[in-house]
Structure formats: structure tokens, C-alpha cells
Design a protein around this motif. Structure first.
Motif, PDB file in Angstrom:
ATOM      1  N   ASP A 107      -6.144  15.681  -0.986  1.00  0.00           N
ATOM      2  CA  ASP A 107      -6.691  14.384  -0.802  1.00  0.00           C
ATOM      3  C   ASP A 107      -7.641  14.061  -1.974  1.00  0.00           C
ATOM      4  OD1 ASP A 107      -7.487  11.905   0.098  1.00  0.00           O
ATOM      5  OD2 ASP A 107      -8.405  12.708   2.009  1.00  0.00           O
ATOM      6  N   LYS A 116       1.303   7.199  -6.517  1.00  0.00           N
ATOM      7  CA  LYS A 116       0.028   8.050  -6.843  1.00  0.00           C
ATOM      8  C   LYS A 116       0.674   9.503  -6.480  1.00  0.00           C
ATOM      9  CE  LYS A 116      -3.714   5.040  -5.935  1.00  0.00           C
ATOM     10  NZ  LYS A 116      -5.102   4.722  -4.927  1.00  0.00           N
ATOM     11  N   HIS A 117       1.140   9.806  -5.484  1.00  0.00           N
ATOM     12  CA  HIS A 117       1.246  11.015  -4.806  1.00  0.00           C
ATOM     13  C   HIS A 117       2.718  11.493  -4.908  1.00  0.00           C
ATOM     14  CE1 HIS A 117      -2.912  10.791  -3.888  1.00  0.00           C
ATOM     15  NE2 HIS A 117      -2.517   9.744  -2.963  1.00  0.00           N
ATOM     16  N   GLY A 176       4.194  13.965  -1.721  1.00  0.00           N
ATOM     17  CA  GLY A 176       3.033  13.342  -1.402  1.00  0.00           C
ATOM     18  C   GLY A 176       2.379  14.012  -0.117  1.00  0.00           C
ATOM     19  N   LEU A 192      -4.580   3.405   3.999  1.00  0.00           N
ATOM     20  CA  LEU A 192      -4.077   3.454   5.362  1.00  0.00           C
ATOM     21  C   LEU A 192      -5.137   3.160   6.344  1.00  0.00           C
ATOM     22  CD1 LEU A 192      -2.603   7.272   5.009  1.00  0.00           C
ATOM     23  CD2 LEU A 192      -1.388   4.913   5.109  1.00  0.00           C
ATOM     24  N   GLU A 214       0.582  -1.221  -0.063  1.00  0.00           N
ATOM     25  CA  GLU A 214       0.143  -0.079   0.144  1.00  0.00           C
ATOM     26  C   GLU A 214       0.947   1.252   0.239  1.00  0.00           C
ATOM     27  OE1 GLU A 214      -3.100  -0.138  -0.297  1.00  0.00           O
ATOM     28  OE2 GLU A 214      -3.417   2.134  -0.531  1.00  0.00           O
ATOM     29  N   THR A 243       2.085   1.834  -3.588  1.00  0.00           N
ATOM     30  CA  THR A 243       1.051   2.347  -4.291  1.00  0.00           C
ATOM     31  C   THR A 243       0.895   3.708  -4.033  1.00  0.00           C
ATOM     32  OG1 THR A 243      -0.033   0.155  -4.148  1.00  0.00           O
ATOM     33  CG2 THR A 243      -1.452   2.163  -4.751  1.00  0.00           C
ATOM     34  N   ASN A 244       0.759   4.254  -2.838  1.00  0.00           N
ATOM     35  CA  ASN A 244       0.640   5.749  -2.400  1.00  0.00           C
ATOM     36  C   ASN A 244       1.715   6.645  -3.101  1.00  0.00           C
ATOM     37  OD1 ASN A 244      -1.857   5.404  -1.215  1.00  0.00           O
ATOM     38  ND2 ASN A 244      -0.810   5.163   0.821  1.00  0.00           N
ATOM     39  N   GLY A 255      -7.215   7.546  -1.093  1.00  0.00           N
ATOM     40  CA  GLY A 255      -5.902   7.040  -0.388  1.00  0.00           C
ATOM     41  C   GLY A 255      -6.198   6.589   0.903  1.00  0.00           C
TER      42      GLY A 255
END
Length: 393
Positions: free
Chosen positions: A354, A321-322, A349, A361, A314, A317-318, A358
Motif C-alpha cells: 500500500d 497502478k497495481h 494487486g 476506495l 477508479e 485506475t487501480n 489507493g
């Protein structure tokens, strides 16, 4: 946001404060009335001053009625008193109150009445004077009209701003409600995924138990010592599987379809890192991923290994994305009395908006907590984002 650096909210009176403010306003406006009576001002002027000022006590709760009372007293005054009186200071206040606290139609009517009243008042005040001395009539009308327009404009601006703020508050509440729904949905989806993975944990343990039990049954006839060791393995495997199943069942609230995908181990984290490095290379965004992982073949409980794997998954992955282009990512898994997982980057990030997606978490935190662990996720000092988890062995 740091409370010390948060933007200061405008100071506002509460309901009680507003009531006392109106009382103080009327009291201050009425202060000259006794002096007027003592200085020989006509009784009519004093009476109309009181009639026009006192209704201001209710200017917030009944703005239209107060304006009607003030306008009516002003109109009567024009017929009985041929000079301005102190009480006419109530007219712009009443006009402001209608524009501020009443509807749009009432505010426009009040504006029209005020502009007409400017002509009437000017004519009533200048009528006793000779016709050749009325040259200042236009200036009187313009002055009174400007006062009325200013009061009306301020009230309209206040009403418009209040409506805008109310719309923002409603929108914020709606967004908060939708965000709560997305969090609940994400938690449900995560629990469903845990349900599928629980099949792997339990099925692995049961498979070992069945194979060992069959072997023990056949070995018992020829070598009881082998059967004893086999049964010890069966007991240990059963206890471990039962423990993992209890932990996972503590999170589940819905039934989910079971899967047959093999359960990830700590060794599979290296595959995750390799895939992330390959993805960054193919994307050409300059992202660098560095990893420090334990030696292959280290054995830890399956539930702990799965949780560590999902945390890294995870977090990466974040990052994709960020974190943005050119970020440096560090993945570290340390073994000791605990399993410690750290994934951090120096990208952007922490400053990314937001997008509501996401929410992994939430699942990470729930996974870590069922193993009595700790999860910390947030911006790094100096920029970037950091996820760290500690899982007791």
C-alpha cells in the motif's frame, strides 16, 4: 491477515506478574538460608547472604540502588568472611538488572565494579591459603569475570531490544496517524469533486425545468393539454434533481468550485474501457481488458449512472497502478432491479504494498452508500483483486 496464521507474539509478564516473579526469585534464593543456619554456617555468612539477596525485590524499579546495596554488602563481606557465600548469587543478577533497566553509563559502571570485584573477591578468598597454593588465582578471576560479563551482556541485549521495539511501536503509530490524515485528505478531495459534479446534476435538472416551464407558458394560451403534460415533466424533473441534490449534500462539508463538464452516463463507461484498452496496448504490458456492458441508450437516474461510472473509473485506475503486466481484467455492468458493477483482475494487486495513494476506495464507498448501495473490494480467491458495487434503482 488471517488471525489463525498470524505470527505469535512473544509471551510477556505484566506489571503484576513481574512483581510476583521477583518475589518468587528472592524466596527461592533464600530457601537455603535456614539450612545454612542449621548446618553450622557462621552467622556472618548467613547475615551477608540475606543482605545481598533481599534488595533484589526492587531490582526493576531501583536497579542502581539495588546494585549499590549488593556491591556494598559484597565489599563488606570480603572484610569479614574469607569464603564465598550463597548470597553472592545476587551480584550477577544485580549486574543484569542495571544493564537491563538503567542507563548506559550506569551499566558500564556496574561492569567495571564487577570486574574489579572479581579481583578483590579472588584475593580475599585465596589470601588465607599458602602462597604456593594460589596458582589458581587467574582461573578464579577469569571465571568470576565471565559470569559478570555474561550477566551484563544479557542485560544490555535486553535493554537494546526493548529500545528497538519501542522505536518500532512509535514508528508504527506515526505511520498510522499519517495514514489517517491521508484518508481524511482523500475524503475531503472526493467531497470537493462531488461538489463540482453536483453542479452537473442540479444544473441539468434546472435547465430542463426552465425550458419546459417557458414552453408551458407559451403553450397554455393555445393548447392547455400540452401545457399540462409539460408541467408534469417539470415536476418529475424537479423531484429527481432535488433527490440527487439531497443525496450529494449529505456528503459535502466544504465549499468547492463548480465545474461545467458534462455529467458521465452509463454509455460513457464504454469510453472508459476503450481508453483503458488503448492505454494497455500502447504500454505493451500484455494487459487484456474484457467488457460486458448494457446496450447504449439505457436510461437510469443521473446519480446512479455517475456513481457506476466513477466505480469503474477508479477500479481501472487501480488496475493500472497495481495489477502488473499480463493481467486479464473483466468489466461488467448488469441492469435489473439494481445496477451491478464488477471490475476484477487476476494480477498481483492484492499483494502490492500500500503506497498510501489507493484511497479512491474511500470515495467509491461513500458514493455507493448515499444511494443505499453496497460496495465490496478485496483480493480474489486465487489471486488478483475484485471491486463490486450494487446500486438500487
Amino acid at each position: 491477515m488471517d488471525p489463525l496464521h498470524a505470527p505469535r507474539q512473544p509471551w510477556r509478564l505484566d506489571e503484576r506478574g513481574r512483581r510476583w516473579f521477583d518475589r518468587a526469585l528472592v524466596a527461592v534464593l533464600l530457601l537455603p538460608v535456614p539450612l545454612m543456619a542449621l548446618s553450622g554456617v557462621s552467622g556472618r555468612s548467613v547475615t551477608f547472604t540475606v543482605l545481598e539477596l533481599v534488595p533484589l525485590l526492587w531490582r526493576r524499579s531501583h536497579p542502581v540502588a539495588v546494585f549499590a546495596a549488593v556491591a556494598g554488602a559484597s565489599a563488606l563481606q570480603a572484610g569479614f568472611v574469607d569464603l564465598p557465600v550463597w548470597g553472592q548469587a545476587a551480584f550477577p543478577i544485580a549486574t543484569y538488572s542495571v544493564a537491563r533497566y538503567a542507563g548506559v553509563l550506569a551499566s558500564w559502571v556496574a561492569l567495571g565494579v564487577g570486574l574489579c570485584g572479581a579481583w578483590v573477591a579472588t584475593w580475599a578468598w585465596l589470601a588465607p591459603f599458602p602462597e604456593d597454593s594460589r596458582s589458581g588465582m587467574v582461573s578464579y578471576v577469569v571465571t568470576i569475570s565471565v559470569i559478570v560479563l555474561a550477566a551484563w551482556a544479557l542485560g544490555t541485549l535486553g535493554r537494546t531490544r526493548q529500545a528497538y521495539v519501542a522505536a518500532l511501536v512509535e514508528r508504527g503509530e506515526r505511520i498510522e496517524h499519517e495514514a489517517a490524515q491521508r484518508v481524511a485528505l482523500a475524503a475531503t478531495e472526493e467531497r470537493t469533486r462531488i461538489a463540482r459534479e453536483m453542479h452537473d446534476v442540479v444544473a441539468h435538472g434546472l435547465s430542463v425545468i426552465v425550458v419546459q416551464a417557458d414552453g408551458a407558458r407559451y403553450a397554455a394560451e393555445h393548447d392547455p393539454a400540452v401545457a399540462t403534460r409539460t408541467l408534469e415533466t417539470v415536476a418529475a424533473t424537479g423531484r429527481e434533481a432535488l433527490t440527487e441534490m439531497r443525496r450529494l449534500l449529505g456528503l459535502l462539508r466544504t465549499d468547492g468550485a463548480t465545474g461545467t463538464r458534462p455529467q458521465p452516463h452509463l454509455d460513457d463507461i464504454a469510453v472508459l474501457v476503450a481508453e483503458a484498452q488503448e492505454h494497455a496496448a500502447s504500454a505493451g504490458d500484455g494487459t487484456r481488458i474484457e467488457a460486458r456492458l448494457p446496450e447504449p441508450g439505457v436510461r437510469v437516474p443521473p446519480g446512479i449512472a455517475l456513481t457506476a461510472y466513477r466505480v469503474v473509473q477508479e477500479a481501472l485506475t487501480n488496475v493500472r497502478k497495481h495489477a502488473g503486466p499480463g493481467a486479464t481484467v473483466r468489466v461488467e455492468v448488469r441492469l435489473g432491479s439494481d445496477v451491478e458493477v464488477v471490475v476484477e483482475d487476476d494480477g498481483r494487486g492484492a499483494a502490492s504494498p500500500d503506497d498510501g495513494l489507493g484511497l479512491g476506495l474511500v470515495g467509491m464507498r461513500e458514493r455507493v452508500l448515499i444511494h443505499d448501495g453496497e460496495l465490496c473490494a478485496g483480493p480474489r480467491p486465487g489471486g488478483g483483486f475484485r471491486v463490486s458495487a450494487r446500486l438500487p434503482l
